[in-house]
Design an enzyme around this catalytic site. Structure first.
Site, mmCIF file in Angstrom:
data_model
loop_
_atom_site.group_PDB
_atom_site.id
_atom_site.type_symbol
_atom_site.label_atom_id
_atom_site.label_comp_id
_atom_site.label_asym_id
_atom_site.label_seq_id
_atom_site.Cartn_x
_atom_site.Cartn_y
_atom_site.Cartn_z
ATOM 1 N N GLY A 155 -91.554 -3.244 26.922
ATOM 2 C CA GLY A 155 -92.707 -3.388 27.799
ATOM 3 C C GLY A 155 -92.426 -4.382 28.881
ATOM 4 N N HIS A 156 -92.851 -4.078 30.080
ATOM 5 C CA HIS A 156 -92.781 -5.102 31.112
ATOM 6 C C HIS A 156 -93.972 -4.997 32.045
ATOM 7 C CE1 HIS A 156 -90.135 -1.908 32.804
ATOM 8 N NE2 HIS A 156 -90.878 -2.124 33.843
ATOM 9 N N GLN A 166 -84.705 -3.193 25.572
ATOM 10 C CA GLN A 166 -84.143 -4.159 24.595
ATOM 11 C C GLN A 166 -82.827 -4.759 25.123
ATOM 12 O OE1 GLN A 166 -85.091 -0.874 22.903
ATOM 13 N NE2 GLN A 166 -87.127 -1.723 22.953
ATOM 14 N N LYS A 196 -85.308 -7.484 32.724
ATOM 15 C CA LYS A 196 -84.782 -6.213 33.257
ATOM 16 C C LYS A 196 -85.782 -5.549 34.187
ATOM 17 C CE LYS A 196 -84.150 -4.596 29.120
ATOM 18 N NZ LYS A 196 -84.296 -5.806 28.311
ATOM 19 N N ASP A 230 -85.816 -8.840 26.681
ATOM 20 C CA ASP A 230 -86.662 -9.761 27.464
ATOM 21 C C ASP A 230 -85.853 -10.594 28.450
ATOM 22 O OD1 ASP A 230 -88.875 -8.917 25.870
ATOM 23 O OD2 ASP A 230 -88.162 -10.262 24.296
HETATM 24 P P1 IMP Z 1 -88.503 -2.321 16.498
HETATM 25 O O1 IMP Z 1 -87.774 -1.918 17.734
HETATM 26 O O2 IMP Z 1 -90.005 -2.314 16.682
HETATM 27 O O3 IMP Z 1 -88.080 -1.548 15.289
HETATM 28 O O4 IMP Z 1 -88.142 -3.845 16.181
HETATM 29 C C1 IMP Z 1 -86.857 -4.236 15.746
HETATM 30 C C2 IMP Z 1 -86.456 -5.575 16.364
HETATM 31 O O5 IMP Z 1 -86.235 -5.415 17.755
HETATM 32 C C3 IMP Z 1 -87.495 -6.682 16.233
HETATM 33 O O6 IMP Z 1 -86.841 -7.923 16.055
HETATM 34 C C4 IMP Z 1 -88.201 -6.666 17.572
HETATM 35 O O7 IMP Z 1 -88.796 -7.912 17.882
HETATM 36 C C5 IMP Z 1 -87.037 -6.336 18.489
HETATM 37 N N1 IMP Z 1 -87.471 -5.680 19.733
HETATM 38 C C6 IMP Z 1 -87.832 -4.406 19.910
HETATM 39 N N2 IMP Z 1 -88.140 -4.155 21.180
HETATM 40 C C7 IMP Z 1 -87.944 -5.302 21.851
HETATM 41 C C8 IMP Z 1 -88.059 -5.671 23.231
HETATM 42 O O8 IMP Z 1 -88.398 -4.875 24.105
HETATM 43 N N3 IMP Z 1 -87.754 -6.958 23.523
HETATM 44 C C9 IMP Z 1 -87.346 -7.841 22.575
HETATM 45 N N4 IMP Z 1 -87.216 -7.546 21.288
HETATM 46 C C10 IMP Z 1 -87.520 -6.285 20.924
#
Ligand code: IMP
Length: 432
Positions: free
Chosen positions: A40-41, A226, A16, A13
């Site tokens: 997501g954006h 991420q 990007k 977040d």
């Molecule tokens: P997962 O990717 O759904 O398995 O989540 C694992 C961790 O990564 C969690 O703490 C999510 O909140 C974080 N996370 C996954 N994708 C994003 C993103 O695009 N932005 C911020 N945090 C993310």
């Protein structure tokens, strides 16, 4: 020609999407290489709002080619929905504009069920706070060699065989381990064969296409999702996502050779945020944290969750510079800091009399670290009208300069608002 990777330097977040959108102007190809629809954006173009989870936003430009690399995990229903939305908006996604790697793994309905069940079964303190999109279980199956790849659904007998093995195993887990209802082989088969028919024209060899593009002198932009601290190997494990988010994976996750990467841009938010659970040394639990959250609109694009907020942390930034080989930093949301009397930056950590300049490997230690701050005077002016670095108040310029000193990395972009015009590109990585 130049091939450029964009990565997040914090916990995701960082903004990007906006930088990718800007640099897409100069690229011919835009490539996703890891993650899935956990990312997501949102982009607003000509008054219309688009939310992207899987397709690179480059799809909004007619002459760009978008790629979803082998390192991505794809929920085909989400991908098809994104394609339909674009078609409805008058931007049909044709096979000439999007290629999906035949080696990308598919998120199956049981991955989402297991993501939820597993998270639910974890005790407080051990919960990850996943996005619930099935990301971890899908990557898990990939590593265990049980996964189903995009190319597999084009071969019905192979797909049936793999699906049957998975449904048998997952039904055992769902019913015996998690006390849930079983899933139906027939339902999933029907659903995915339907997806296969629609996706077949898009499934291809991303590695070969990128190689041809490179040889033809095209500009390639690799779009990370991420952030570095969510990397499965280098982040705050186990509070991470299930893929490598660092720049090295731009190569592994797309089938592109490392010697052809020219630049790595690290996106650094002017303060720090984190969604989900896990350590965050410079987190603020006071009115300043709340003010950053409100002013910065810190709510997730994917899950709508509130983001935790804190001061800038250059231990985190330096980890990212080192792990990604960052050649330039893009500082986003500088405007959100306007109005603060003093700005703090965590430059190292301390615990039990010991100083830390890098993240310790032990998660329990990481959770207890105390940030060591340095403080600078803030600026009061609204900076959203700045179009050149010189337009910024001297205190804002000093803050940027200090980031350059602490990270030993030049800043190549400054963003002072959500609009395209509120971005100052100080150096264009595609213009060498
Ligand atoms: P997962 O990717 O759904 O398995 O989540 C694992 C961790 O990564 C969690 O703490 C999510 O909140 C974080 N996370 C996954 N994708 C994003 C993103 O695009 N932005 C911020 N945090 C993310």
């Amino acid at each position: 020609m130049a091939n450029v990777v964009i990565v997040g330097t914090q916990w995701g977040d960082e903004g990007k999407g906006k930088v990718v959108d800007l640099l897409t102007n100069y690229a011919d190809y835009v490539v996703r290489f890891q993650g899935g629809n956990n990312a997501g954006h949102t982009l607003v173009v000509e008054g219309k709002k688009y939310v992207f989870h899987l397709i690179p936003s480059g799809i909004l430009y007619e002459n760009k080619k978008c790629m979803i690399g082998n390192g991505v995990v794809i929920d085909p229903a989400v991908l098809l929905e994104e394609m339909d939305e674009l078609t409805e908006a008058g931007l049909p996604v044709t096979p000439g504009r999007l290629t999906i790697s035949h080696n990308a793994h598919l998120i199956m309905p049981y991955h989402m069920l297991l993501d939820g069940a597993d998270e639910n079964a974890k005790k407080d303190g051990a919960k990850i706070g996943t996005t619930g999109r099935g990301i971890g279980p899908c990557y898990g199956d990939k590593i265990l060699r049980n996964g189903i790849k995009a190319g597999d659904i084009l071969d019905e007998s192979l797909f049936r065989e793999k699906l049957q093995e998975n449904v048998d195993e997952k039904n055992f887990l769902l019913t015996k381990k998690y006390n849930r209802d079983p899933i139906s082989f027939d339902d999933i088969l029907r659903q995915y064969l339907d997806h296969a028919e629609k996706l077949a024209p898009f499934i291809g060899n991303v590695s070969v296409e990128l190689d041809q593009a490179r040889k033809a002198g095209k500009h390639i932009l690799f779009e990370g999702a991420q952030g570095t601290q969510l990397d499965i190997d280098h982040g705050t494990y186990p509070f991470v996502t299930s893929s490598n988010t660092v720049s090295g994976n731009a190569c592994t996750g797309s089938g592109f050779g490392p010697s052809h990467i020219d630049e790595v841009i690290g996106i650094l938010k002017a303060y720090t945020t984190r969604v989900g659970e896990g350590p965050f040394p410079s987190e603020l639990f006071d009115a300043t944290g709340e003010a950053l959250q409100k002013k910065g609109g810190e709510f997730g694009a994917t899950t709508g969750r509130t983001r935790r907020c804190g001061w800038l942390d250059t231990v985190v930034a330096n980890e990212a510079v080192r792990l990604n080989g960052v050649t330039g930093l893009a500082i986003t949301k500088l405007d959100v800091l306007s109005g603060q009397n003093a700005l703090k930056t965590a430059t190292s950590y301390e615990l039990d009399g010991k100083r830390y300049d890098a993240m310790p490997g032990n998660i329990k230690t990481t959770s207890k670290l105390n940030p060591v701050y340095e403080e600078m005077p803030g600026w009061q002016e609204d900076i959203t009208q700045a179009r050149n670095a010189d337009d910024l108040p001297v205190k804002a310029r000093n803050y940027v300069k200090r980031i350059e000193e602490l990270t030993e990395t030049p800043v190549m972009l400054l963003s002072v608002g959500p609009g395209r015009e509120e971005t100052m590109l100080l150096r264009n990585p595609f213009e060498k």
